[in-house]
Design a protein around this motif. Structure first.
Motif, PDB file in Angstrom:
ATOM      1  N   ALA A 146      -2.610  11.265   9.438  1.00  0.00           N
ATOM      2  CA  ALA A 146      -1.269  11.761   9.140  1.00  0.00           C
ATOM      3  C   ALA A 146      -0.286  10.609   8.931  1.00  0.00           C
ATOM      4  O   ALA A 146       0.566  10.659   8.032  1.00  0.00           O
ATOM      5  CB  ALA A 146      -0.784  12.665  10.276  1.00  0.00           C
ATOM      6  N   ILE A 147      -0.409   9.571   9.741  1.00  0.00           N
ATOM      7  CA  ILE A 147       0.472   8.408   9.587  1.00  0.00           C
ATOM      8  C   ILE A 147       0.265   7.766   8.222  1.00  0.00           C
ATOM      9  O   ILE A 147       1.227   7.372   7.534  1.00  0.00           O
ATOM     10  CB  ILE A 147       0.215   7.387  10.716  1.00  0.00           C
ATOM     11  N   TRP A 154       6.311   8.007   1.881  1.00  0.00           N
ATOM     12  CA  TRP A 154       7.520   7.207   2.075  1.00  0.00           C
ATOM     13  C   TRP A 154       7.557   5.977   1.167  1.00  0.00           C
ATOM     14  O   TRP A 154       8.617   5.532   0.763  1.00  0.00           O
ATOM     15  CB  TRP A 154       7.622   6.778   3.541  1.00  0.00           C
ATOM     16  N   LEU A 155       6.384   5.444   0.860  1.00  0.00           N
ATOM     17  CA  LEU A 155       6.313   4.279  -0.035  1.00  0.00           C
ATOM     18  C   LEU A 155       6.208   4.695  -1.502  1.00  0.00           C
ATOM     19  O   LEU A 155       6.000   3.839  -2.365  1.00  0.00           O
ATOM     20  CB  LEU A 155       5.105   3.410   0.345  1.00  0.00           C
ATOM     21  N   ASP A 159       3.069  11.749  -4.418  1.00  0.00           N
ATOM     22  CA  ASP A 159       4.051  12.812  -4.293  1.00  0.00           C
ATOM     23  C   ASP A 159       3.568  13.826  -3.258  1.00  0.00           C
ATOM     24  O   ASP A 159       2.373  14.143  -3.209  1.00  0.00           O
ATOM     25  CB  ASP A 159       4.260  13.518  -5.635  1.00  0.00           C
ATOM     26  N   PRO A 160       4.461  14.325  -2.422  1.00  0.00           N
ATOM     27  CA  PRO A 160       4.040  15.316  -1.421  1.00  0.00           C
ATOM     28  C   PRO A 160       3.591  16.607  -2.076  1.00  0.00           C
ATOM     29  O   PRO A 160       4.139  17.028  -3.097  1.00  0.00           O
ATOM     30  CB  PRO A 160       5.302  15.518  -0.573  1.00  0.00           C
ATOM     31  N   LEU A 171       6.812  16.291   7.090  1.00  0.00           N
ATOM     32  CA  LEU A 171       6.581  16.217   8.536  1.00  0.00           C
ATOM     33  C   LEU A 171       6.094  17.560   9.072  1.00  0.00           C
ATOM     34  O   LEU A 171       5.182  17.620   9.906  1.00  0.00           O
ATOM     35  CB  LEU A 171       7.864  15.789   9.252  1.00  0.00           C
ATOM     36  N   PHE A 172       6.685  18.640   8.573  1.00  0.00           N
ATOM     37  CA  PHE A 172       6.285  19.977   9.021  1.00  0.00           C
ATOM     38  C   PHE A 172       4.851  20.270   8.600  1.00  0.00           C
ATOM     39  O   PHE A 172       4.047  20.788   9.389  1.00  0.00           O
ATOM     40  CB  PHE A 172       7.223  21.029   8.447  1.00  0.00           C
ATOM     41  N   LEU A 173       4.513  19.933   7.347  1.00  0.00           N
ATOM     42  CA  LEU A 173       3.169  20.220   6.845  1.00  0.00           C
ATOM     43  C   LEU A 173       2.115  19.403   7.584  1.00  0.00           C
ATOM     44  O   LEU A 173       1.047  19.914   7.922  1.00  0.00           O
ATOM     45  CB  LEU A 173       3.103  19.926   5.346  1.00  0.00           C
TER      46      LEU A 173
END
Length: 324
Positions: A146-147, A154-155, A159-160, A171-173
């Motif tokens: 996850a990290i 973030w970098l 794309d999420p 963060l929720f997902l």
């Protein structure tokens, strides 16, 4: 039998010192057995469909109880080294879904999770320790994953991927997926079957490989060192796993091989991996037997040398006594 009973049994068998050194054939057998069993477990997962509840996909990441049993009963290092390789070789590579160097990310994360969890299980008959080990494997592996996923977003390396019907928050997902993995892989397919399987196998499977069962209070062969340098190494390996994940995000998949045989030939192609597992196990077994015979011959030769040296010393003592 209580924990104190196991400690007394260990002292009686060893005279206060535990003989925990493993021979090379034993290390090889633990490595290959762990690799084969975890590979077989992941092959079974390929035919289990995922369950969708509304917008949430519920899937089993892996059968935690399989590698957990290996690291809880045998050397945590060699078992943890082999298990994640089983998935890469017998599932990803043979099924034609191999991501090249990007596979190193998952390998390092799973290795650390299994190595640490197996080293913390001092008593394989303790259900509390088994539950702790099962959940810890999922926590370490999925937390590191996850990290890495968050870092890639973030970098701006990826794309999420949002899910319809859920908040558009990475963060929720990640938190939701983390919780689902703990319940399915850590508890349902981890701690619950493991708390029955591991005590049932403890003391019965180890002698088959010429090893003593793990006894509380004794050193564990191949356990993680309780030292600051090991924490530093674990952090470095975690950073290295992120680097290999970034390689995939940069589209630099060195060694990637993805013909996807499973889609081409269907589920029956999984028997190719099963056959490969059987062949590898047979080769490892023959190598183990040959190594054990060689070790036994060396020990017999050393014993004969020692007995001869004792006989010579006794003869010299008698001669000195006669001369005096």
């Amino acid at each position: 039998m209580t924990s104190s009973d196991y400690q007394r049994a260990g002292r009686l068998r060893t005279g206060g010192a535990a003989h925990t050194d493993l021979t090379t054939p034993q290390k090889l057998m633990i490595f290959v057995l762990s690799m084969a069993l975890f590979g077989l477990a992941n092959i079974i997962l390929e035919i289990i469909p995922d369950v969708t509840i509304g917008p949430v996909d519920i899937s089993v990441a892996y059968f935690v109880f399989v590698p957990l049993a290996m690291v809880a009963l045998f050397s945590p290092f060699w078992a943890a080294l082999g298990a994640p390789l089983g998935e890469i070789v017998f599932v990803d590579l043979l099924m034609g879904d191999f991501s090249g160097l990007a596979e190193v990310e998952g390998y390092l994360q799973m290795f650390l999770a299994l190595y640490i969890a197996g080293s913390l299980i001092r008593n394989p008959r303790s259900k509390g320790q088994i539950w702790m080990g099962a959940i810890l494997i999922v926590v370490i592996d999925k937390l590191l994953s996850a990290i890495v996923d968050l870092a890639k977003v973030w970098l701006a390396l990826e794309d999420p991927e949002y899910v319809d019907g859920l908040p558009e928050s990475i963060l929720f997902l990640e938190g939701l997926g983390f919780g689902v993995d703990i319940i399915t892989s850590g508890i349902l397919f981890g701690a619950i079957p493991a708390m029955w399987l591991i005590p049932a196998l403890h003391g019965k499977i180890e002698p088959l490989l010429g090893m003593r069962p793990r006894v509380p209070g004794e050193p564990i062969p191949g356990q993680a060192p309780r030292a600051g340098w090991f924490v530093a190494v674990a952090v470095l390996l975690s950073i290295a796993s992120a680097f290999f994940a970034f390689i995939e995000a940069w589209d630099l998949n060195v060694g990637a091989w993805e013909p996807d045989f499973l889609d081409q030939f269907g589920v029956s192609f999984l028997w190719v991996s099963v056959g490969a597992i059987i062949v590898v196990l047979l080769l490892a077994y023959f190598a183990y037997r040959a190594g054990q015979k060689r070790t036994a011959a060396e020990q017999a030769w050393l014993l004969a040398e020692a007995e001869e040296a004792v006989a010579i010393a006794e003869r010299e003592q008698r001669e000195e006594h006669v001369n005096s």
